[in-house]
Every structure is written in C-alpha cells, then in structure tokens.
Design a protein around this motif. Structure first.
Motif, PDB file in Angstrom:
ATOM      1  N   GLU A 137       0.821  -1.219   0.000  1.00 20.71           N
ATOM      2  CA  GLU A 137       0.000   0.000   0.000  1.00 20.71           C
ATOM      3  C   GLU A 137       0.855   1.269   0.000  1.00 20.71           C
ATOM      4  OE1 GLU A 137      -4.107  -0.255   1.985  1.00 20.71           O
ATOM      5  OE2 GLU A 137      -2.744  -1.202   3.406  1.00 20.71           O
ATOM      6  N   TYR A 138       2.040   1.206  -0.603  1.00 15.02           N
ATOM      7  CA  TYR A 138       2.891   2.379  -0.664  1.00 15.02           C
ATOM      8  C   TYR A 138       2.995   2.948  -2.074  1.00 15.02           C
ATOM      9  CZ  TYR A 138       4.446   1.143   4.002  1.00 15.02           C
ATOM     10  OH  TYR A 138       4.475   0.862   5.322  1.00 15.02           O
ATOM     11  N   ARG A 139       2.339   2.353  -3.027  1.00 18.63           N
ATOM     12  CA  ARG A 139       2.505   2.778  -4.409  1.00 18.63           C
ATOM     13  C   ARG A 139       1.619   3.984  -4.705  1.00 18.63           C
ATOM     14  NH1 ARG A 139      -0.280   1.637  -9.106  1.00 18.63           N
ATOM     15  NH2 ARG A 139       0.941   1.811 -11.012  1.00 18.63           N
ATOM     16  N   GLU A 140       2.179   4.993  -5.352  1.00 16.25           N
ATOM     17  CA  GLU A 140       1.430   6.159  -5.778  1.00 16.25           C
ATOM     18  C   GLU A 140       1.631   6.355  -7.277  1.00 16.25           C
ATOM     19  OE1 GLU A 140       2.433   9.567  -3.561  1.00 16.25           O
ATOM     20  OE2 GLU A 140       1.734   8.764  -1.636  1.00 16.25           O
ATOM     21  N   VAL A 141       0.551   6.675  -7.962  1.00 11.32           N
ATOM     22  CA  VAL A 141       0.602   6.884  -9.409  1.00 11.32           C
ATOM     23  C   VAL A 141       0.844   8.361  -9.681  1.00 11.32           C
ATOM     24  CG1 VAL A 141      -0.736   6.810 -11.537  1.00 11.32           C
ATOM     25  CG2 VAL A 141      -0.809   4.893  -9.956  1.00 11.32           C
ATOM     26  N   SER A 142       1.758   8.629 -10.612  1.00 11.68           N
ATOM     27  CA  SER A 142       2.058   9.999 -11.026  1.00 11.68           C
ATOM     28  C   SER A 142       1.607  10.176 -12.469  1.00 11.68           C
ATOM     29  CB  SER A 142       3.562  10.278 -10.888  1.00 11.68           C
ATOM     30  OG  SER A 142       3.910  11.479 -11.535  1.00 11.68           O
ATOM     31  N   LEU A 143       0.851  11.228 -12.719  1.00 12.41           N
ATOM     32  CA  LEU A 143       0.371  11.477 -14.070  1.00 12.41           C
ATOM     33  C   LEU A 143       1.540  11.763 -15.011  1.00 12.41           C
ATOM     34  CD1 LEU A 143      -1.905  11.885 -16.089  1.00 12.41           C
ATOM     35  CD2 LEU A 143      -2.139  14.251 -15.261  1.00 12.41           C
ATOM     36  N   SER A 144       2.527  12.498 -14.534  1.00 14.90           N
ATOM     37  CA  SER A 144       3.684  12.782 -15.382  1.00 14.90           C
ATOM     38  C   SER A 144       4.445  11.509 -15.730  1.00 14.90           C
ATOM     39  CB  SER A 144       4.606  13.779 -14.678  1.00 14.90           C
ATOM     40  OG  SER A 144       5.031  13.271 -13.424  1.00 14.90           O
ATOM     41  N   ALA A 145       4.598  10.602 -14.745  1.00  9.26           N
ATOM     42  CA  ALA A 145       5.284   9.339 -15.025  1.00  9.26           C
ATOM     43  C   ALA A 145       4.484   8.480 -15.996  1.00  9.26           C
ATOM     44  CB  ALA A 145       5.530   8.588 -13.722  1.00  9.26           C
ATOM     45  N   PRO A 198      -3.766  19.332  -9.013  1.00 12.54           N
ATOM     46  CA  PRO A 198      -2.898  18.356  -8.333  1.00 12.54           C
ATOM     47  C   PRO A 198      -3.646  17.201  -7.681  1.00 12.54           C
ATOM     48  CG  PRO A 198      -2.188  20.588  -7.839  1.00 12.54           C
ATOM     49  CD  PRO A 198      -3.475  20.720  -8.594  1.00 12.54           C
ATOM     50  N   SER A 199      -4.822  17.472  -7.098  1.00 14.50           N
ATOM     51  CA  SER A 199      -5.551  16.403  -6.417  1.00 14.50           C
ATOM     52  C   SER A 199      -6.112  15.363  -7.377  1.00 14.50           C
ATOM     53  CB  SER A 199      -6.689  16.996  -5.581  1.00 14.50           C
ATOM     54  OG  SER A 199      -7.668  17.594  -6.413  1.00 14.50           O
ATOM     55  N   LEU A 200      -6.227  15.717  -8.678  1.00 12.38           N
ATOM     56  CA  LEU A 200      -6.779  14.794  -9.665  1.00 12.38           C
ATOM     57  C   LEU A 200      -5.699  14.084 -10.470  1.00 12.38           C
ATOM     58  CD1 LEU A 200      -9.748  16.912 -11.078  1.00 12.38           C
ATOM     59  CD2 LEU A 200      -9.828  15.074  -9.388  1.00 12.38           C
ATOM     60  N   GLN A 201      -4.444  14.465 -10.325  1.00 13.66           N
ATOM     61  CA  GLN A 201      -3.397  13.879 -11.156  1.00 13.66           C
ATOM     62  C   GLN A 201      -3.218  12.370 -10.918  1.00 13.66           C
ATOM     63  OE1 GLN A 201       0.299  16.020 -11.295  1.00 13.66           O
ATOM     64  NE2 GLN A 201      -0.681  17.996 -11.748  1.00 13.66           N
ATOM     65  N   PRO A 202      -3.224  11.869  -9.653  1.00 16.32           N
ATOM     66  CA  PRO A 202      -3.127  10.419  -9.482  1.00 16.32           C
ATOM     67  C   PRO A 202      -4.271   9.662 -10.149  1.00 16.32           C
ATOM     68  CG  PRO A 202      -2.649  11.542  -7.423  1.00 16.32           C
ATOM     69  CD  PRO A 202      -3.190  12.575  -8.354  1.00 16.32           C
ATOM     70  N   THR A 203      -5.493  10.166  -9.989  1.00 16.56           N
ATOM     71  CA  THR A 203      -6.650   9.497 -10.593  1.00 16.56           C
ATOM     72  C   THR A 203      -6.561   9.514 -12.115  1.00 16.56           C
ATOM     73  OG1 THR A 203      -8.020  10.163  -8.715  1.00 16.56           O
ATOM     74  CG2 THR A 203      -9.164   9.467 -10.714  1.00 16.56           C
ATOM     75  N   PHE A 204      -6.211  10.655 -12.685  1.00 16.08           N
ATOM     76  CA  PHE A 204      -6.084  10.746 -14.143  1.00 16.08           C
ATOM     77  C   PHE A 204      -4.909   9.900 -14.640  1.00 16.08           C
ATOM     78  CE2 PHE A 204      -8.350  15.103 -14.759  1.00 16.08           C
ATOM     79  CZ  PHE A 204      -9.545  14.484 -14.436  1.00 16.08           C
ATOM     80  N   GLY A 205      -3.899   9.695 -13.792  1.00 12.31           N
ATOM     81  CA  GLY A 205      -2.812   8.802 -14.178  1.00 12.31           C
ATOM     82  C   GLY A 205      -3.302   7.387 -14.431  1.00 12.31           C
ATOM     83  N   TYR A 206      -4.209   6.912 -13.584  1.00 12.85           N
ATOM     84  CA  TYR A 206      -4.803   5.588 -13.797  1.00 12.85           C
ATOM     85  C   TYR A 206      -5.615   5.551 -15.089  1.00 12.85           C
ATOM     86  CZ  TYR A 206      -3.596   3.782  -9.157  1.00 12.85           C
ATOM     87  OH  TYR A 206      -2.918   3.322  -8.062  1.00 12.85           O
ATOM     88  N   VAL A 207      -6.354   6.627 -15.358  1.00 15.87           N
ATOM     89  CA  VAL A 207      -7.160   6.669 -16.583  1.00 15.87           C
ATOM     90  C   VAL A 207      -6.261   6.621 -17.814  1.00 15.87           C
ATOM     91  CG1 VAL A 207      -8.822   8.020 -17.914  1.00 15.87           C
ATOM     92  CG2 VAL A 207      -8.989   7.959 -15.415  1.00 15.87           C
ATOM     93  N   PRO A 265     -15.950  17.313 -10.881  1.00 16.97           N
ATOM     94  CA  PRO A 265     -16.397  18.688 -10.632  1.00 16.97           C
ATOM     95  C   PRO A 265     -15.302  19.503  -9.948  1.00 16.97           C
ATOM     96  CG  PRO A 265     -17.440  17.169  -9.105  1.00 16.97           C
ATOM     97  CD  PRO A 265     -16.740  16.331 -10.132  1.00 16.97           C
ATOM     98  N   VAL A 266     -15.389  20.817 -10.104  1.00 15.04           N
ATOM     99  CA  VAL A 266     -14.368  21.703  -9.547  1.00 15.04           C
ATOM    100  C   VAL A 266     -14.297  21.567  -8.037  1.00 15.04           C
ATOM    101  CG1 VAL A 266     -13.660  24.109  -9.295  1.00 15.04           C
ATOM    102  CG2 VAL A 266     -14.661  23.310 -11.455  1.00 15.04           C
ATOM    103  N   GLU A 267     -15.449  21.460  -7.371  1.00 15.62           N
ATOM    104  CA  GLU A 267     -15.433  21.381  -5.918  1.00 15.62           C
ATOM    105  C   GLU A 267     -14.770  20.097  -5.440  1.00 15.62           C
ATOM    106  OE1 GLU A 267     -19.516  20.105  -7.432  1.00 15.62           O
ATOM    107  OE2 GLU A 267     -18.066  21.717  -7.769  1.00 15.62           O
ATOM    108  N   ALA A 268     -14.888  19.001  -6.215  1.00 18.87           N
ATOM    109  CA  ALA A 268     -14.216  17.758  -5.832  1.00 18.87           C
ATOM    110  C   ALA A 268     -12.714  17.883  -5.992  1.00 18.87           C
ATOM    111  CB  ALA A 268     -14.742  16.599  -6.670  1.00 18.87           C
ATOM    112  N   ALA A 269     -12.279  18.607  -7.036  1.00 26.46           N
ATOM    113  CA  ALA A 269     -10.847  18.793  -7.229  1.00 26.46           C
ATOM    114  C   ALA A 269     -10.239  19.619  -6.110  1.00 26.46           C
ATOM    115  CB  ALA A 269     -10.594  19.477  -8.571  1.00 26.46           C
TER     116      ALA A 269
END
Length: 374
Positions: free
Chosen positions: A233-241, A268-277, A353-357
């Motif tokens: 549970e230490y893995r983090e996804v980076s959109l740039s990577a 920034p808060s959406l970059q990990p999620t968008f990395g998965y997409v 949505p913007v408020e979620a970001a």
C-alpha cells in the motif's frame, strides 16, 4: 450449553428444596402431590431449557413459551402459598431475557402489579411486601442484563460484518491495482519483445534489438517493484510518469501520438486518478485497437484520450478496467465515459467537478458509464 444446565439446577435449589420437602412430608392428598410434582417438574424444565428458545426462534414462539412458563409459575405459587412469591423470579427472568421491553412491562410488570393490588385488597400486602420487592428488583436487574447481552451480541455480529467487508474491500483494491499495474506493464513488455523479435528477424541491427531487450528487462523490474509496493500500500501513481510511460509504449508499438509535454494544467488532487485513466486507456489502445494515432488532452478537471482505431461492432464491453476506473473516479465524485467517436475511433473522457478537485478527501460515489474498457 452444558454449563448452563449445571448452573440452572443450582439456581433452582432454593425453590425445589422446600417445595419437595413439603410435598413428601406434608399430609396432602395424592392428587395434590401428583399435581405439585408435575408443576414443579414443568417449571424447572422450562427454566433449564429457555436458552434454546431465545436466539433463533420466532417471536410468537418465544411469547408462547414465556406465557406458558408464567402460567405454570402462578400454578406453583398457588399450590405452595403466596408467601413463596420469590419462586416467580424464574418466570419473570425468562420473560425479561426473551421478550422486547414492551412485553416485559406487560407480562412481568402487569403480573406483579396485579398480585400487589390483590394482596393489598385482602390485607396481606405487609406479609408479602419483602418478597414482592425482591422479585421486582431482581427482575429489573435481569431485564437490563438481557438488554446488555443483546447489545453485545449485536456488536459482535457488526464486528464480524465489518471484518468481512474489510477483507472484501482489500481484495477489490488488490485486484484493481494489480490489474492496472500488470495490464499496462505486461502489454508494454509484449509490444517491446515483439519489436525486438521483428528487428532480429528482418535486419542485422543487433544494437536496436539489445536496446529493446534492455527496456523489457527494465519494465519487468519496474512491474515487480510496483507489485511489491501495491501489496504494501505504498505505491502512488504519477500522471507525469504515466505520460512518459505512455509515450514509450506507443513509440514501441509504432503508433503516432500527440501527447502533452507537461501536466501543470491538471489540478494536483486529480493527477493520481487521471494517471490511472491514462494508463488504462493506453493499455487498451495497445491491446484491442488497430489505431495509428493517439491524442491525449488535459484540462484542470478533465482528461481525454482518443484514437483512430476501429471500434468493435458488438459495442463496448465493460470489464475490470472500466470498473476500476469508475471506482477511482467515484472517490472524487467524478465520471468516466468510454465509447466510439462519431467520426470513427474511440474516446475516453474522465472529469470531476471543480469542488471535488478542491477537496482531496473521498466523497459520495457517483459514476457514469457510457461504455466500457476491457
């Protein structure tokens, strides 16, 4: 359960000892003795066996059992004298444990109250006042003890359900993460290994083949590291990577691409999620489409991946990839849509949505699916 049988017999001794002594030492008629023995035996059996009707029987069965035991208790009380009112505790205790509070008040409270009124009218209240107080006090204590036992049993069941849900949730997380990691990595490894094979078969460019094999080795090591990190549970996804990885995978598959050079315009808060997409969409381009070109666009709260491949005639089929993306987007109150483009090709769009970001913590899940990813 056998422990309760021993304890219940010990509890019954204060009632049975003087009652049996009176039956066999008194000058009562034979019918009286026989009836007294039958009532005492039935009363004792009901008390010993009442745990069998508590947890798993229907309410009407429990109610009938309690009313029957209360009636037998009153019969014993009538035959051996109303001064032995404490013997009624066994029936009132069973009712306090087995029935809801309203029925406890009706049966136990009603019986003791009616008995007190009758004795008061007969002028005998002073004689039985002590026993009546004892029965009422013990019944009340057992009533609250019964509620505590029920609450503890419900808490134990809730803990078991929580543990089961936690295990199921962890399995879903592991399945989703491993699918995302191994699906993309193995697809890229397959593409690069195929490219190295074609180079070796069609030319003598050994250096390029060696380069591709080295990249395959590096991808394998990276995938192994990702699996270990996911398990921990230490893995983090980076959109740039993921953008760099997508560029390498598409280049190896000889697919033209139009990718952004940076991800600064994505929240920034959406970059990990968008990395998965991005990872899942590129993986599906490599696996399932015959695309010659892929185009990726970012926005503050949205991401689009489109290609010019041929869509399946049977429509888009939902699979593990789409389910995983929906779960991830739902955590940021986002949506993911996947389906054929009107002009041909395939389009995947994720947005939040913007408020979620602006709020990084998970919110109520909301996922919209227009198509699916394999």
């Amino acid at each position: 359960m056998w422990r309760w049988y021993l304890i219940s017999v010990a509890f019954l001794l204060p009632l049975l000892t003087p009652a049996v002594d009176e039956v066999f030492s008194g000058g009562h008629a034979m019918w009286w003795k026989t009836l007294a023995v039958v009532l005492l035996a039935a009363y004792s059996v009901c008390y010993v066996a009442f745990p069998l009707v508590l947890p798993r029987t229907r309410f009407d069965t429990r109610l009938g059992f309690c009313v029957l035991m209360l009636a037998i208790g009153w019969g014993v009380l009538a035959m051996f004298g109303f001064a032995s009112l404490y013997g009624l505790i066994y029936a009132t205790a069973v009712i306090a444990f087995a029935l809801p509070p309203a029925w406890v008040v009706v049966l136990d409270g009603g019986s003791l109250g009616l008995f007190a009124v009758v004795e008061l009218l007969l002028g005998n209240f002073g004689r039985i006042q002590g026993n009546l107080t004892t029965v009422a006090a013990v019944t009340g204590a057992l009533f609250f003890m019964g509620r505590l036992v029920r609450a503890m049993r419900a808490l134990r069941q809730a803990n078991e359900e929580i543990a089961t849900l936690a295990v199921a949730g962890e399995r879903e997380r592991m399945a989703r993460d491993l699918h995302d990691i191994l699906g993309h990595s193995l697809t890229t490894i397959t593409v690069k290994a195929g490219l190295a094979r074609r180079v070796l078969e069609s030319s003598a460019d050994k250096d390029r083949a060696i380069l591709e094999i080295r990249e395959v080795e590096g991808l394998s090591r990276s995938a192994l590291s990702d699996v270990r990190a996911t398990v921990s549970e230490y893995r983090e996804v980076s959109l740039s990577a993921e953008l760099v990885g997508a560029r390498a995978a598409l280049r190896a598959a000889e697919i033209d691409f139009d990718l952004p050079q940076a991800v600064d315009n994505v929240h920034p808060s959406l970059q990990p999620t968008f990395g998965y997409v991005l990872r899942e969409a590129v993986t599906n381009v490599l696996r399932h489409s015959s695309a010659h070109r892929v185009k990726v666009r970012f926005g503050d709260t949205w991401l689009e991946i489109e290609d010019d491949g041929e869509s399946s005639s049977g429509g888009v089929v939902s699979g593990n990839g789409l389910r995983g993306l929906n779960e991830r987007l739902a955590l940021v109150s986002g949506t993911v849509k996947a389906g054929p483009r009107p002009g041909g090709g395939f389009l995947v769009r994720a947005e939040a949505p913007v408020e979620a970001a602006a709020r990084p913590e998970p919110v109520t899940a909301r996922a919209e699916v227009a198509g699916g990813l394999a």
